[in-house]
Motif scaffolding. Sequence first.
Motif, short mmCIF file in Angstrom:
data_model
loop_
_atom_site.label_atom_id
_atom_site.label_comp_id
_atom_site.label_asym_id
_atom_site.label_seq_id
_atom_site.Cartn_x
_atom_site.Cartn_y
_atom_site.Cartn_z
N PHE A 135 0.85 -1.20 0.00
CA PHE A 135 0.00 0.00 0.00
C PHE A 135 0.88 1.25 0.00
O PHE A 135 1.85 1.33 0.74
CB PHE A 135 -0.89 0.01 1.25
CG PHE A 135 -1.79 1.21 1.30
CD1 PHE A 135 -3.05 1.15 0.75
CD2 PHE A 135 -1.37 2.39 1.89
CE1 PHE A 135 -3.89 2.26 0.78
CE2 PHE A 135 -2.19 3.50 1.93
CZ PHE A 135 -3.45 3.44 1.37
N ARG A 136 0.49 2.21 -0.84
CA ARG A 136 1.17 3.51 -0.81
C ARG A 136 0.26 4.58 -1.36
O ARG A 136 -0.51 4.35 -2.30
CB ARG A 136 2.49 3.47 -1.56
CG ARG A 136 2.39 3.30 -3.04
CD ARG A 136 3.77 3.16 -3.69
NE ARG A 136 3.66 2.90 -5.09
CZ ARG A 136 3.32 1.72 -5.65
NH1 ARG A 136 3.08 0.69 -4.88
NH2 ARG A 136 3.24 1.59 -6.94
N TYR A 137 0.33 5.75 -0.72
CA TYR A 137 -0.39 6.90 -1.25
C TYR A 137 0.45 7.51 -2.36
O TYR A 137 1.66 7.65 -2.24
CB TYR A 137 -0.65 7.94 -0.15
CG TYR A 137 -1.79 7.56 0.75
CD1 TYR A 137 -3.09 7.45 0.25
CD2 TYR A 137 -1.59 7.31 2.10
CE1 TYR A 137 -4.14 7.09 1.07
CE2 TYR A 137 -2.64 6.95 2.93
CZ TYR A 137 -3.91 6.85 2.41
OH TYR A 137 -4.95 6.50 3.21
N GLU A 138 -0.23 7.89 -3.44
CA GLU A 138 0.43 8.48 -4.59
C GLU A 138 0.34 10.00 -4.55
O GLU A 138 1.27 10.68 -4.98
CB GLU A 138 -0.23 7.97 -5.88
CG GLU A 138 -0.24 6.46 -5.97
CD GLU A 138 0.85 5.94 -6.87
OE1 GLU A 138 1.02 6.49 -7.95
OE2 GLU A 138 1.53 4.98 -6.45
N ARG A 139 -0.80 10.51 -4.09
CA ARG A 139 -0.96 11.96 -4.00
C ARG A 139 -2.16 12.31 -3.14
O ARG A 139 -3.02 11.47 -2.88
CB ARG A 139 -1.08 12.60 -5.37
CG ARG A 139 -2.26 12.17 -6.18
CD ARG A 139 -2.14 12.70 -7.61
NE ARG A 139 -3.03 11.97 -8.45
CZ ARG A 139 -4.00 12.52 -9.17
NH1 ARG A 139 -4.17 13.82 -9.15
NH2 ARG A 139 -4.77 11.78 -9.91
N VAL A 140 -2.19 13.56 -2.73
CA VAL A 140 -3.28 14.09 -1.91
C VAL A 140 -3.89 15.26 -2.67
O VAL A 140 -3.17 16.11 -3.20
CB VAL A 140 -2.77 14.55 -0.53
CG1 VAL A 140 -3.89 15.18 0.28
CG2 VAL A 140 -2.13 13.40 0.22
#
Length: 136
Positions: free
Chosen positions: A55-60
Motif C-alpha cells: 500500500f502507498r499513497y500516490e498523492r493528496v
Amino acid sequence: MQAFRSAIEAHDLDAVEALLAEDVVFTSPVVFKPYHGKAITAAILRGVARVFEDFRYERVIGDADGRDHALVFTARVGDREIGGCDFLHLDESGRIDELTVMVRPLSGAQALQAAMGAQFEQIAREAQQAQDRSGL
C-alpha cells in the motif's frame, strides 16, 4: 489530511482511530450500506491493513486547511493490483466524520471483497471489544 496519511503509512492504527469522530460514517467500496461509528470503522481499517499489500499513497488532493480531502493510493490484494481513493471529510473539531473509499478495477474490488469477507468475523469481534471498552 497529513495526519491520516502519516498514520496509515506508519501502520499506526491507534493514531488512525484517534483521528475518527465518534459518529464517523464509513462507506465501503464493496458493501452497499455504510457503516456508522468509530468502533466498526476502526476495526474495518485494521482489517484492510491486514489485507492490503504494498500500500502507498500516490498523492493528496485538497486544501491543507479545508475539510475535504482525497488521498489517491495503490495497493495489492493477492495477485490483484488496485487503484483507489480515500475521500475524507472533517467535522468542526478536525476529526474524520466521513470516510468513503473507492477502488478499481472490478477484479481488484472483487478480490478486496473476498479478502475482507474472510476478515469479517475478526472485524466484528474487534468492533464489539472496542464498544465494550468505551461503554457504548
